[in-house]
Design a protein around this motif. Structure first.
Motif, PDB file in Angstrom:
ATOM      1  N   ALA A 166      45.064 -25.143 -61.291  1.00  0.00           N
ATOM      2  CA  ALA A 166      44.224 -26.339 -61.361  1.00  0.00           C
ATOM      3  C   ALA A 166      44.077 -26.945 -59.973  1.00  0.00           C
ATOM      4  CB  ALA A 166      44.827 -27.361 -62.311  1.00  0.00           C
ATOM      5  N   GLN A 167      42.852 -27.309 -59.633  1.00  0.00           N
ATOM      6  CA  GLN A 167      42.575 -27.887 -58.315  1.00  0.00           C
ATOM      7  C   GLN A 167      41.644 -29.084 -58.435  1.00  0.00           C
ATOM      8  OE1 GLN A 167      41.016 -24.341 -56.269  1.00  0.00           O
ATOM      9  NE2 GLN A 167      42.812 -24.425 -54.921  1.00  0.00           N
ATOM     10  N   ALA A 168      41.940 -30.094 -57.670  1.00  0.00           N
ATOM     11  CA  ALA A 168      41.068 -31.263 -57.523  1.00  0.00           C
ATOM     12  C   ALA A 168      41.320 -31.834 -56.132  1.00  0.00           C
ATOM     13  CB  ALA A 168      41.353 -32.304 -58.596  1.00  0.00           C
ATOM     14  N   PRO A 169      40.899 -31.104 -55.088  1.00  0.00           N
ATOM     15  CA  PRO A 169      41.234 -31.499 -53.717  1.00  0.00           C
ATOM     16  C   PRO A 169      40.707 -32.872 -53.317  1.00  0.00           C
ATOM     17  CG  PRO A 169      39.585 -29.752 -53.756  1.00  0.00           C
ATOM     18  CD  PRO A 169      40.118 -29.869 -55.148  1.00  0.00           C
ATOM     19  N   ARG A 170      39.652 -33.320 -53.953  1.00  0.00           N
ATOM     20  CA  ARG A 170      39.107 -34.649 -53.659  1.00  0.00           C
ATOM     21  C   ARG A 170      39.535 -35.683 -54.691  1.00  0.00           C
ATOM     22  NH1 ARG A 170      32.857 -33.280 -51.744  1.00  0.00           N
ATOM     23  NH2 ARG A 170      33.436 -31.852 -50.028  1.00  0.00           N
TER      24      ARG A 170
END
Length: 429
Positions: A150-154
């Motif tokens: 899972a990614q949500a860099p912002r």
């Protein structure tokens, strides 16, 4: 592997203090990932499940300190920084609720790799709703070789999340992730269990803005950061209900303290219908039975405030010696009647057809060797053993140790003849 032996026939008389709720404590522990300040949880149960989760949190960068504080048993969790976003299979598989570290990790650090929890003996319990909630909040989800990436860099973004079915775990997971999201999140068709209210109170003490827990709509206004806090874990309604059933089964008079009677009202009504006496008090209930045979009653499991699925096995044990036939319908989990064959080894008359079990009460159960198949099933066998003639020996009680603190001590203090038989070592879970 340890076993528990029960010699039936003794009434229960005394006081049993109820521990903090396992199902709440493990989600509150996961909330420690959301802040770089210490989270102090009081009224903490000491269980295999909390120990498993503590081991996983330590791997992620959380210091976990257990002690006896001024408010009783406490755990202080502190994650100054997330040192790892990787939750491996060998830890997550030991307890499904470990999967709920995914949302807090993504919310705080922008990425995580968490093992799928695998199968469950009482039903599929897929995590699809958990992942859909995180995707609605803007996380990119990839599944590969049994892991969720899972990614949500912002950062996560507030969103509307509408669950097609009620899910306690998914609602809790969405709340844990959304508190640090940018904007407002509205969760519709949310679960209404008391543990969700407990989670809301803890998160708000940490500086979150959550409202509506305990209703079908939960609204979360995201904040930039959370602070540390002190929070007392809600009493365990399943433990409270379990000992209430045990008292009705064995007869006598047991006072359950450090609890809240409204949390088991659906059970109390059924116990009264069966012929037990239930007195609500300020800090719990008193359950009495004078030795007369109970009457068979029907029940159907349902989300809170309905009859809890986690008390279904215990109530089935109670009905095995009741006068008449009871029908028990399980609507929450498929395959949650695995305790029935083990109760039948004790002489119970039970037939299962799909999601319904028919229990025809018998005059006497007989002690035997039985095997626990899951957490709640294990304690149903102990309850049956309280009235079975002779000795009942329950094996595979590592299931029981996951959710019941000092069970032999609490029952023994009320007169039960129950003892633990030590095995050669810890089982492989």
């Amino acid at each position: 592997m340890d076993r528990i032996a029960i010699t039936g026939g003794a009434q229960l008389n005394g006081v049993i203090p109820v521990s903090g709720a396992k199902n709440s404590a493990i989600k509150l522990m996961a909330a420690s990932l959301l802040t770089d300040e210490p989270l102090r949880l009081t009224n903490m149960p000491r269980l295999a499940d909390t120990r498993f989760l503590g081991k996983l949190l330590t791997r992620l960068g959380v210091s976990v300190t257990e002690s006896d504080g001024p408010d009783g048993q406490q755990t202080i969790l502190h994650a100054p920084e997330i040192t790892s976003g990787f939750a491996p299979y060998d830890l997550v598989r030991q307890m499904r609720a470990s999967f709920n570290v995914l949302g807090p990790l993504v919310a705080r650090s922008g990425q995580a790799k968490v093992s799928l929890p695998g199968g469950c003996t009482i039903g599929a319990r897929p995590v699809d709703l958990h992942l859909q909630a995180l995707e609605a909040l803007g996380a990119k989800i990839d599944l590969h070789e049994g892991y969720v990436y899972a990614q949500a860099p912002r950062g996560l973004k507030g969103a509307e999340i509408s669950f097609p079915i009620v899910s306690v775990g998914a609602t809790e997971h969405a709340m844990l992730a959304a508190v640090l999201a940018d904007g407002v999140t509205v969760i519709k068709n949310a679960a209404c269990e008391p543990e969700l209210v407990d989670l809301q109170e803890c998160l708000n003490a940490m500086g979150a803005k959550v409202e509506g827990a305990g209703t079908p709509t939960v609204t979360i206004t995201g904040v930039a950061r959370l602070n540390g806090a002190t929070h007392s874990v809600i009493p365990d309604r399943i433990e409270m209900g379990t000992y209430a059933v045990a008292a009705a089964m064995a007869g006598g008079e047991v006072r359950l303290t450090k609890a809240r009677p409204e949390l088991i009202e659906s059970l109390s009504v059924k116990l009264e219908e069966a012929g037990a006496t239930v007195v609500r008090t300020e800090d719990g209930v008193i359950v009495k039975r004078n030795g007369s045979r109970l009457n068979a009653v029907d029940l159907e499991t349902a989300p809170f405030p309905g009859f809890a699925t986690d008390l279904q096995a215990q109530f089935m044990a109670l009905m095995t010696t009741a006068n008449g036939e009871s029908r028990i319908r399980e609507t929450i989990f498929e395959n949650r009647f695995m305790h029935a064959p083990e109760l039948m080894r004790l002489g119970a008359d039970i037939s299962v057809h799909g999601g319904e079990a028919r229990v025809r009460g018998v005059a006497q159960l007989e002690g035997a060797e039985v095997m626990a198949t899951d957490l709640r099933a294990s304690v149903s066998l102990v309850i049956a053993g309280l009235v079975a003639r002779g000795e009942t020996v329950v094996s595979r009680i590592y299931h029981l140790d996951r959710g019941f603190e000092r069970l032999e001590e609490k029952l023994g203090a009320c007169g039960a003849q129950v003892r633990r038989i030590k095995g050669d070592g810890e089982p492989e879970l």
